[in-house]
Design a protein around this motif. Structure first.
Motif, PDB file in Angstrom:
ATOM      1  N   CYS A  67      46.299 122.647  -5.521  1.00 52.64           N
ATOM      2  CA  CYS A  67      46.140 121.272  -5.065  1.00 52.64           C
ATOM      3  C   CYS A  67      44.709 120.984  -4.621  1.00 52.64           C
ATOM      4  CB  CYS A  67      47.104 120.976  -3.910  1.00 52.64           C
ATOM      5  SG  CYS A  67      46.562 121.589  -2.301  1.00 52.64           S
ATOM      6  N   ARG A  68      44.408 119.690  -4.529  1.00 52.15           N
ATOM      7  CA  ARG A  68      43.156 119.200  -3.954  1.00 52.15           C
ATOM      8  C   ARG A  68      43.501 118.327  -2.764  1.00 52.15           C
ATOM      9  NH1 ARG A  68      42.946 119.260  -9.316  1.00 52.15           N
ATOM     10  NH2 ARG A  68      43.915 117.207  -9.443  1.00 52.15           N
ATOM     11  N   VAL A  69      42.664 118.364  -1.745  1.00 53.99           N
ATOM     12  CA  VAL A  69      42.946 117.630  -0.509  1.00 53.99           C
ATOM     13  C   VAL A  69      41.776 116.714  -0.170  1.00 53.99           C
ATOM     14  CG1 VAL A  69      43.469 117.799   1.957  1.00 53.99           C
ATOM     15  CG2 VAL A  69      44.383 119.514   0.376  1.00 53.99           C
ATOM     16  N   GLU A  70      42.089 115.452   0.100  1.00 55.19           N
ATOM     17  CA  GLU A  70      41.106 114.517   0.645  1.00 55.19           C
ATOM     18  C   GLU A  70      41.373 114.358   2.132  1.00 55.19           C
ATOM     19  OE1 GLU A  70      39.392 109.928   0.235  1.00 55.19           O
ATOM     20  OE2 GLU A  70      40.864 110.689  -1.221  1.00 55.19           O
ATOM     21  N   LEU A  71      40.373 114.697   2.946  1.00 61.80           N
ATOM     22  CA  LEU A  71      40.482 114.576   4.391  1.00 61.80           C
ATOM     23  C   LEU A  71      39.944 113.228   4.827  1.00 61.80           C
ATOM     24  CD1 LEU A  71      39.800 117.735   3.639  1.00 61.80           C
ATOM     25  CD2 LEU A  71      39.654 117.983   6.117  1.00 61.80           C
ATOM     26  N   ILE A  72      40.756 112.490   5.566  1.00 57.62           N
ATOM     27  CA  ILE A  72      40.374 111.162   6.049  1.00 57.62           C
ATOM     28  C   ILE A  72      40.363 111.179   7.572  1.00 57.62           C
ATOM     29  CG2 ILE A  72      41.134 108.751   6.207  1.00 57.62           C
ATOM     30  CD1 ILE A  72      42.288 109.039   3.391  1.00 57.62           C
ATOM     31  N   ASP A  73      39.231 110.786   8.154  1.00 55.98           N
ATOM     32  CA  ASP A  73      39.125 110.724   9.614  1.00 55.98           C
ATOM     33  C   ASP A  73      37.960 109.810   9.975  1.00 55.98           C
ATOM     34  OD1 ASP A  73      40.299 112.969  11.940  1.00 55.98           O
ATOM     35  OD2 ASP A  73      38.762 111.527  12.524  1.00 55.98           O
ATOM     36  N   THR A  74      38.071 109.146  11.130  1.00 52.51           N
ATOM     37  CA  THR A  74      36.965 108.290  11.575  1.00 52.51           C
ATOM     38  C   THR A  74      35.938 109.050  12.399  1.00 52.51           C
ATOM     39  OG1 THR A  74      38.114 107.664  13.613  1.00 52.51           O
ATOM     40  CG2 THR A  74      38.471 106.265  11.689  1.00 52.51           C
ATOM     41  N   ASP A  75      36.285 110.250  12.850  1.00 52.06           N
ATOM     42  CA  ASP A  75      35.424 111.013  13.757  1.00 52.06           C
ATOM     43  C   ASP A  75      34.496 111.912  12.933  1.00 52.06           C
ATOM     44  OD1 ASP A  75      34.346 112.878  15.629  1.00 52.06           O
ATOM     45  OD2 ASP A  75      36.023 112.505  16.987  1.00 52.06           O
ATOM     46  N   GLY A  76      33.217 111.510  12.843  1.00 55.99           N
ATOM     47  CA  GLY A  76      32.268 112.251  12.027  1.00 55.99           C
ATOM     48  C   GLY A  76      32.046 113.668  12.496  1.00 55.99           C
ATOM     49  N   GLU A  77      32.078 113.891  13.809  1.00 53.80           N
ATOM     50  CA  GLU A  77      31.884 115.246  14.330  1.00 53.80           C
ATOM     51  C   GLU A  77      33.027 116.163  13.897  1.00 53.80           C
ATOM     52  OE1 GLU A  77      29.796 115.452  18.473  1.00 53.80           O
ATOM     53  OE2 GLU A  77      31.206 113.770  18.525  1.00 53.80           O
ATOM     54  N   MET A  78      34.224 115.644  13.918  1.00 52.28           N
ATOM     55  CA  MET A  78      35.367 116.451  13.489  1.00 52.28           C
ATOM     56  C   MET A  78      35.286 116.776  12.000  1.00 52.28           C
ATOM     57  SD  MET A  78      37.234 116.979  16.195  1.00 52.28           S
ATOM     58  CE  MET A  78      39.007 117.112  15.945  1.00 52.28           C
ATOM     59  N   LEU A  79      34.886 115.796  11.202  1.00 50.27           N
ATOM     60  CA  LEU A  79      34.748 116.056   9.765  1.00 50.27           C
ATOM     61  C   LEU A  79      33.664 117.091   9.486  1.00 50.27           C
ATOM     62  CD1 LEU A  79      35.177 112.557   8.066  1.00 50.27           C
ATOM     63  CD2 LEU A  79      36.776 114.479   8.046  1.00 50.27           C
ATOM     64  N   ASP A  80      32.596 117.081  10.281  1.00 52.86           N
ATOM     65  CA  ASP A  80      31.565 118.114  10.121  1.00 52.86           C
ATOM     66  C   ASP A  80      32.145 119.502  10.363  1.00 52.86           C
ATOM     67  OD1 ASP A  80      29.622 116.259   9.495  1.00 52.86           O
ATOM     68  OD2 ASP A  80      28.776 116.176  11.518  1.00 52.86           O
ATOM     69  N   GLN A  81      32.998 119.615  11.385  1.00 48.45           N
ATOM     70  CA  GLN A  81      33.668 120.894  11.643  1.00 48.45           C
ATOM     71  C   GLN A  81      34.577 121.273  10.477  1.00 48.45           C
ATOM     72  OE1 GLN A  81      31.752 122.117  14.398  1.00 48.45           O
ATOM     73  NE2 GLN A  81      33.711 123.017  14.898  1.00 48.45           N
ATOM     74  N   ALA A  82      35.263 120.269   9.913  1.00 51.26           N
ATOM     75  CA  ALA A  82      36.145 120.528   8.777  1.00 51.26           C
ATOM     76  C   ALA A  82      35.362 121.022   7.567  1.00 51.26           C
ATOM     77  CB  ALA A  82      36.928 119.268   8.432  1.00 51.26           C
ATOM     78  N   ARG A  83      34.193 120.448   7.346  1.00 49.40           N
ATOM     79  CA  ARG A  83      33.366 120.890   6.219  1.00 49.40           C
ATOM     80  C   ARG A  83      33.019 122.367   6.334  1.00 49.40           C
ATOM     81  NH1 ARG A  83      31.151 115.676   7.070  1.00 49.40           N
ATOM     82  NH2 ARG A  83      31.414 114.307   5.246  1.00 49.40           N
ATOM     83  N   GLU A  84      32.706 122.800   7.542  1.00 53.44           N
ATOM     84  CA  GLU A  84      32.395 124.215   7.755  1.00 53.44           C
ATOM     85  C   GLU A  84      33.637 125.072   7.548  1.00 53.44           C
ATOM     86  OE1 GLU A  84      29.437 125.768   8.291  1.00 53.44           O
ATOM     87  OE2 GLU A  84      28.668 123.766   7.790  1.00 53.44           O
ATOM     88  N   ARG A  85      34.751 124.638   8.094  1.00 54.34           N
ATOM     89  CA  ARG A  85      35.988 125.406   7.978  1.00 54.34           C
ATOM     90  C   ARG A  85      36.408 125.588   6.521  1.00 54.34           C
ATOM     91  NH1 ARG A  85      40.749 125.967  11.108  1.00 54.34           N
ATOM     92  NH2 ARG A  85      40.109 124.390  12.622  1.00 54.34           N
ATOM     93  N   LEU A  86      36.232 124.532   5.726  1.00 50.83           N
ATOM     94  CA  LEU A  86      36.755 124.518   4.363  1.00 50.83           C
ATOM     95  C   LEU A  86      35.703 124.802   3.305  1.00 50.83           C
ATOM     96  CD1 LEU A  86      39.077 121.396   4.746  1.00 50.83           C
ATOM     97  CD2 LEU A  86      39.666 123.808   5.057  1.00 50.83           C
TER      98      LEU A  86
END
Length: 225
Positions: A67-86
């Motif tokens: 599968c492919r996953v699109e992550l949607i969030d308004t919090d840019g800091e959290m998405l930055d953490q997600a980028r590192e995690r994934l």
């Protein structure tokens, strides 16, 4: 309005993954149960609504290797953490900074964990569910892991006490645990599960609770029409 985890939970983004395990009972099992439901659907395109640091997306990507996953969030800091995690998943992930309210991209499955309780009213929640239903392909699934509270005041107090006991067992002083509930009430709305189920059914889903650890429920809803 954009949601900031730093302001809401009063923890730094870097500390979120540790803190959430103090706050939420059986957090890892909750993620695994949600991801398992997606894997059973054989979904290829998945939306993670209010994705935060990407913990649920990571579980989905592991359980669903195609599968492919699109992550949607308004919090840019959290998405930055997600980028590192994934980072290791590279081409299988996409990051979108936006609210999850409104029209959504086409998908085979949608997931959310501890995100939709930020929708304050049942009519607004029903609108979110309707948008998810519209985005899903035929027989698509929506899996939501979130907190619910019963209408009955006595049972509600008992559920909060059980939730507080979890926090205390993980090092949070009991008065602080109860203060967290008061603080979170400014932005969080824990609707009764029966109301959530009725709203899901009303927009065309067949919902079923697949897991519970008070106050958290994992509900799998299949698109029926």
């Amino acid at each position: 309005m954009d949601h900031s985890v730093v302001k809401h939970l009063r923890v730094e983004v870097e500390a979120y993954d540790a803190s959430i395990r103090q706050f939420i009972p059986d957090y890892e099992t909750m993620l695994a149960q949600t991801a398992r439901c997606v894997a059973e659907s054989s979904a290829e395109e998945v939306l993670d609504l209010g994705a935060g640091t990407g913990a649920l997306s990571e579980a989905v990507l592991i359980h669903c290797p195609n599968c492919r996953v699109e992550l949607i969030d308004t919090d840019g800091e959290m998405l930055d953490q997600a980028r590192e995690r994934l980072r290791r998943f590279r081409s299988r992930v996409q990051f979108t900074r936006r609210r999850f309210q409104g029209a959504l991209p086409r998908c085979d499955a949608a997931v959310a964990s501890l995100a939709l309780h930020h929708v304050p009213t049942l009519p607004e929640k029903r609108a979110v569910y309707g948008a998810i239903h519209a985005a899903l392909d035929a027989e698509g699934v929506f899996v939501n892991a979130d907190a619910n509270m019963p209408t009955d005041a006595v049972q509600q107090q008992a559920d909060y006490a059980e939730w507080a006991a979890h926090m205390v067992a993980r090092g949070i002083p009991e008065p602080r645990a109860w203060q967290h509930f008061r603080d979170w009430a400014d932005e969080d709305t824990y609707l009764p599960l029966d109301d959530e189920m009725a709203a899901l059914t009303a927009v065309g889903f067949s919902p079923a609770r697949v897991w519970q650890s008070i106050p958290i429920n994992v509900v799998k809803s299949t698109k029926t029409h």
